[in-house]
Design a protein around this motif. Structure first.
Motif, short mmCIF file in Angstrom:
data_model
loop_
_atom_site.label_atom_id
_atom_site.label_comp_id
_atom_site.label_asym_id
_atom_site.label_seq_id
_atom_site.Cartn_x
_atom_site.Cartn_y
_atom_site.Cartn_z
N ARG A 37 38.82 6.54 13.80
CA ARG A 37 38.31 7.19 14.99
C ARG A 37 36.97 7.84 14.67
NH1 ARG A 37 42.33 12.40 16.00
NH2 ARG A 37 41.57 13.72 14.27
N GLN A 38 36.18 8.00 15.71
CA GLN A 38 34.87 8.58 15.54
C GLN A 38 34.65 9.63 16.61
OE1 GLN A 38 31.46 5.94 15.83
NE2 GLN A 38 30.32 7.17 14.34
N MET A 59 48.93 11.92 10.47
CA MET A 59 48.07 11.86 11.66
C MET A 59 48.69 11.05 12.79
SD MET A 59 44.21 11.34 10.25
CE MET A 59 43.55 11.32 11.91
N ALA A 60 49.31 9.92 12.44
CA ALA A 60 49.70 8.99 13.49
C ALA A 60 50.77 8.02 12.99
CB ALA A 60 48.46 8.20 13.94
N ARG A 81 41.24 18.11 20.21
CA ARG A 81 40.43 17.64 19.09
C ARG A 81 40.65 16.16 18.79
NH1 ARG A 81 41.45 22.10 14.50
NH2 ARG A 81 43.55 21.89 15.33
N ASP A 82 41.62 15.54 19.43
CA ASP A 82 41.83 14.10 19.26
C ASP A 82 40.93 13.28 20.19
OD1 ASP A 82 45.34 14.74 18.80
OD2 ASP A 82 43.82 14.31 17.26
N VAL A 109 41.39 13.49 25.87
CA VAL A 109 42.56 14.35 26.00
C VAL A 109 42.19 15.52 26.88
CG1 VAL A 109 44.28 15.74 24.78
CG2 VAL A 109 43.34 13.66 23.69
N PHE A 110 42.96 15.74 27.93
CA PHE A 110 42.64 16.82 28.86
C PHE A 110 43.71 17.90 28.84
CE2 PHE A 110 45.66 15.45 32.06
CZ PHE A 110 45.78 14.09 31.84
N PRO A 111 43.31 19.14 29.18
CA PRO A 111 44.25 20.29 29.10
C PRO A 111 45.39 20.15 30.09
CG PRO A 111 41.98 21.04 29.25
CD PRO A 111 41.95 19.56 29.52
#
Lengths: 111, 114
Positions: A37-38, A59-60, A81-82, A109-111
């Motif tokens: 991931r970047q 992590m996954a 942060r993902d 990723v949304f809250p």
């Protein structure tokens, strides 16, 4: 040319599992599947890799289908942060470090 | 264990100049690869080195060159810079060129050509 196909973008709610699919229908028997991931403007970060079996680390998780033509990266509890671009890569060969990056999946990723 | 380090982190050059970027791999890693990332072309493989030998080269003009030293540190050079060479240059290292050996990337050098 990239040997993988990924959706351009995906959304995921914070705290939920993020499941990122990848198709690699032309994969050879000795080729590994890698995920990186970047996060914006940083170097790609290694996440996980596998050959045939499912793999899990801190992590996954990586789920590879039995025919190895597709895989899914699972982030079990996504956080803000993902948010990043996730690359699914099939290693070109047995004796090279060459990676062919596709366009990846932009995970928001949304809250 | 320290990660892959790249120097400098940022660089501004003008057209026609040349530039040398440096990469120090993770301790014990002997394989180093270089990539170029631009908004238009994404991440593209430049070349890889193992034991001071170039093992593989991407589809870039001869202006792009590299080398690896006996301590596994690597440098890449771009001569006669063009505006299109503005990019993030990434270095990655691994224990060796094998399918199961993970590559770890450095933070990159951002080059701006004016």
């Amino acid at each position: 040319d990239a040997k993988t196909t990924q959706p351009t973008s995906m959304d995921c709610a914070e705290g939920r599992a993020a499941n990122l699919p990848c198709n690699h229908s032309t994969i050879s028997g000795n080729e590994y599947v890698y995920w990186y991931r970047q996060i914006h403007s940083q170097g790609p970060q290694y996440i996980i890799h596998g050959l045939k079996n499912n793999e899990t680390n801190e992590m996954a998780s990586l789920i590879i289908t039995e025919d190895r033509k597709s895989s899914t990266l699972i982030l079990p509890h996504a956080t803000l942060r993902d948010t990043a671009v996730y690359y699914c890569i099939v290693r070109v060969g047995e004796h090279t470090d060459k990676l062919i990056f596709g366009t990846g999946t932009r995970l928001q990723v949304f809250p | 264990k320290a990660g892959v380090t790249q120097t400098p982190r940022y660089l501004i050059k003008t057209r026609g100049q040349q530039v040398t970027l440096s990469c120090s791999p993770i301790s014990g890693h002997r394989s180093v690869s270089w990539y170029q990332q631009t908004p238009g072309q994404g991440l593209q493989f430049l070349f890889e080195y193992f034991s001071e030998t170039q093992r593989n080269k991407g589809n870039f003009p001869g202006r792009f060159s590299g080398r690896q030293f006996s301590n596994s540190r690597s440098e890449m050079n771009v001569s006669t810079l063009e505006l299109g060479d503005s990019a993030l240059y990434l270095c990655a290292s691994s224990l060796g060129p094998s399918g199961g050996k993970t590559q770890y990337f450095g933070p990159g050098t951002r080059l701006l050509v004016l």
